[in-house]
Design a protein around this motif. Structure first.
Motif, mmCIF file in Angstrom:
data_model
loop_
_atom_site.group_PDB
_atom_site.id
_atom_site.type_symbol
_atom_site.label_atom_id
_atom_site.label_comp_id
_atom_site.label_asym_id
_atom_site.label_seq_id
_atom_site.Cartn_x
_atom_site.Cartn_y
_atom_site.Cartn_z
ATOM 1 N N ILE A 13 12.217 17.405 58.881
ATOM 2 C CA ILE A 13 11.687 16.305 59.694
ATOM 3 C C ILE A 13 10.180 16.500 59.730
ATOM 4 C CG2 ILE A 13 11.717 15.121 61.910
ATOM 5 C CD1 ILE A 13 14.461 16.385 62.416
ATOM 6 N N VAL A 14 9.444 15.474 59.323
ATOM 7 C CA VAL A 14 8.008 15.622 59.093
ATOM 8 C C VAL A 14 7.251 14.529 59.832
ATOM 9 C CG1 VAL A 14 6.214 15.787 57.336
ATOM 10 C CG2 VAL A 14 8.556 16.479 56.791
ATOM 11 N N ASN A 15 6.163 14.905 60.494
ATOM 12 C CA ASN A 15 5.305 13.949 61.188
ATOM 13 C C ASN A 15 4.058 13.684 60.357
ATOM 14 O OD1 ASN A 15 2.751 14.251 63.559
ATOM 15 N ND2 ASN A 15 4.009 12.429 63.407
ATOM 16 N N PHE A 16 3.753 12.388 60.153
ATOM 17 C CA PHE A 16 2.526 11.996 59.455
ATOM 18 C C PHE A 16 1.684 11.108 60.366
ATOM 19 C CE2 PHE A 16 4.891 12.371 55.253
ATOM 20 C CZ PHE A 16 4.206 13.499 54.873
ATOM 21 N N PRO A 17 0.610 11.622 60.975
ATOM 22 C CA PRO A 17 -0.304 10.717 61.679
ATOM 23 C C PRO A 17 -0.963 9.758 60.697
ATOM 24 C CG PRO A 17 -1.208 12.949 61.567
ATOM 25 C CD PRO A 17 0.192 13.026 61.059
ATOM 26 N N THR A 18 -1.255 10.258 59.498
ATOM 27 C CA THR A 18 -1.668 9.415 58.373
ATOM 28 C C THR A 18 -0.905 9.913 57.154
ATOM 29 O OG1 THR A 18 -3.533 10.873 57.833
ATOM 30 C CG2 THR A 18 -3.977 9.001 59.298
ATOM 31 N N GLU A 19 -0.603 9.015 56.252
ATOM 32 C CA GLU A 19 0.259 9.354 55.130
ATOM 33 C C GLU A 19 -0.510 9.316 53.821
ATOM 34 O OE1 GLU A 19 4.231 7.677 52.926
ATOM 35 O OE2 GLU A 19 3.606 6.793 54.823
ATOM 36 N N SER A 20 -0.142 10.201 52.894
ATOM 37 C CA SER A 20 -0.778 10.213 51.580
ATOM 38 C C SER A 20 0.182 10.835 50.580
ATOM 39 C CB SER A 20 -2.082 11.012 51.616
ATOM 40 O OG SER A 20 -1.817 12.392 51.826
ATOM 41 N N SER A 21 -0.065 10.570 49.309
ATOM 42 C CA SER A 21 0.746 11.166 48.254
ATOM 43 C C SER A 21 0.610 12.688 48.266
ATOM 44 C CB SER A 21 0.323 10.606 46.892
ATOM 45 O OG SER A 21 1.047 11.215 45.850
ATOM 46 N N ALA A 22 -0.604 13.173 48.563
ATOM 47 C CA ALA A 22 -0.832 14.621 48.603
ATOM 48 C C ALA A 22 0.002 15.274 49.697
ATOM 49 C CB ALA A 22 -2.317 14.907 48.825
ATOM 50 N N ALA A 23 0.127 14.584 50.832
ATOM 51 C CA ALA A 23 0.939 15.126 51.923
ATOM 52 C C ALA A 23 2.398 15.218 51.495
ATOM 53 C CB ALA A 23 0.796 14.249 53.164
ATOM 54 N N TRP A 24 2.875 14.181 50.818
ATOM 55 C CA TRP A 24 4.267 14.211 50.383
ATOM 56 C C TRP A 24 4.507 15.294 49.341
ATOM 57 C CZ3 TRP A 24 8.578 13.237 52.321
ATOM 58 C CH2 TRP A 24 8.698 12.248 53.293
#
Length: 389
Positions: free
Chosen positions: A191-202
């Motif tokens: 379970i992952v929280n993204f305040p902002t999302e990006s391909s690098a985060a994924w």
């Protein structure tokens, strides 16, 4: 001190007098526990050549009240009454009860009020929160547990939950990664929280799954996260990607005027059909281009969709056994879990922090008993996905 000797009748009368008072049962329990501990200390002192060294306070639960106990100490500091081990187990059960109430949807204030009615003492929200320390450790350990090397299918989708971060409250995305195991049961992998999302985060999240033991995935089903397919293929080159068709339908319909929505929805239903033995991804793509050509005359946004090759990923499911189409063409299985998340968080308004939100979502996910049941028919696809016998 000279020991007093009472007859059986006198002892009975003393006990009756104590029990007749308000809180008498708790007082009698306190007297009994302290007497047991003092007797145990005497045995300890004789066995280990130790001596008594006063008392220390200890609070515990007891029959609807908080008990204030005087725990005997020894001079060498090695004495620990056995009864405290039993009390500790009881306190652990109370902490679990508190968190179960919290996980069922009550706020910390409401849990504190319930404990006040049961134990005769009001608990503040911060005191109740501190009782959850064991749960935080359990959930964190569960979310970091080792994974199996191969999952035939994983699903990725988000729930948006109001969360306080510094002094601001906003709806933040909490992504669940749900895996279907080779034995056809399911488990939440992360379970992952993204305040902002990006391909690098994924890519970092997927790399984290590899660090926990995941080596190969057959099919990834997800919403249209920007460039997520590139992140998937960099970490799992052999995985196929299916973008959720339900998200596609919602995205199309939101661009349509109310008077056209019913007709567009009917056309989309035919484009995204399931259960046709002779259908293929290429046929689905051709239907999609025809749909975009028809409605793109009136809606430029739909015309642009028809010109974007990425939309081919919405038809990957048609390359699998036709009897599994309705299980592979959307992230609906996570949508059901998302509803459970929101049922748990609904009464709270905004959660105080991302960590507090992940604690709740992790608890809901790890206690979902439905995932222990085997999914029927999903193993009809034998060519692309591998299942245990």
């Amino acid at each position: 001190m000279e020991k007093l000797h009472f007859t059986q009748e006198q002892v009975t009368k003393i006990l009756e007098d104590i029990l007749s008072k308000e809180g008498g049962l708790q007082e009698l329990q306190k007297i009994s526990l302290e007497a047991l501990m003092r007797a145990e200390r005497e045995e300890h002192n004789l066995e280990f050549s130790d001596s008594s060294n006063g008392y220390r306070p200890r609070r515990t639960f007891g029959h609807g009240r908080i008990l204030e106990l005087r725990v005997p100490r020894s001079r060498k500091g090695h004495f620990y009454p056995m009864i405290l081990g039993l009390l500790r187990d009881q306190e652990e059960e109370c902490r679990k009860l508190a968190f179960n109430l919290y996980g069922a949807g009550l706020t910390t204030e409401q849990v504190g009020n319930i404990f006040g009615e049961i134990y005769g003492k009001e608990y503040s929200s911060s005191q109740i929160s501190r009782m959850f320390d064991y749960a935080r450790n359990d959930v964190q350990t569960w979310l970091q547990r080792p994974l199996e090397a191969y999952y035939p299918i994983i699903y990725i989708d988000a729930a948006f939950i109001s969360t306080r971060r510094t002094d601001n409250v906003s709806k933040e995305a909490y992504y669940t990664i749900l895996g279907v195991r080779a034995d056809r049961t399911r488990e939440v992998l992360a379970i992952v929280n993204f305040p902002t999302e990006s391909s690098a985060a994924w890519e970092a999240i997927l790399a984290g799954l590899k660090d926990r033991g995941l080596a190969d995935i057959g099919l990834v089903i997800c919403d249209s996260l920007t460039a997520i397919e590139d992140a998937i293929w960099r970490q799992f080159p052999s995985a196929e990607v299916q973008l959720c068709t339900i998200h596609l339908q919602r995205n199309v319909i939101k661009h349509i005027k109310p008077k056209d929505k019913a007709l567009v929805a009917e056309d989309l239903k035919d484009v995204l059909r399931t259960g046709d033995r002779y259908d293929t991804p290429e046929k689905g793509w051709e239907r999609w281009k025809a749909f975009c050509g028809k409605w793109g005359k009136y809606y430029p946004s739909i015309k642009r969709m028809g010109e974007n090759d990425r939309y081919r990923l919405h038809f990957t499911y048609l390359g699998y056994d036709y009897r599994t189409h309705n299980m592979l063409y959307s992230t609906n299985w996570i949508e059901r879990l998302n509803r459970d998340y929101k049922r748990t968080t609904r009464m709270r308004g905004a959660l105080p922090s991302p960590d507090a939100t992940l604690l709740l979502l992790g608890y809901v996910a790890m206690t979902r008993s439905a995932y222990q049941r085997k999914i029927p028919k999903i193993d009809y696809e034998q060519n692309k996905l591998h299942w245990e016998e």
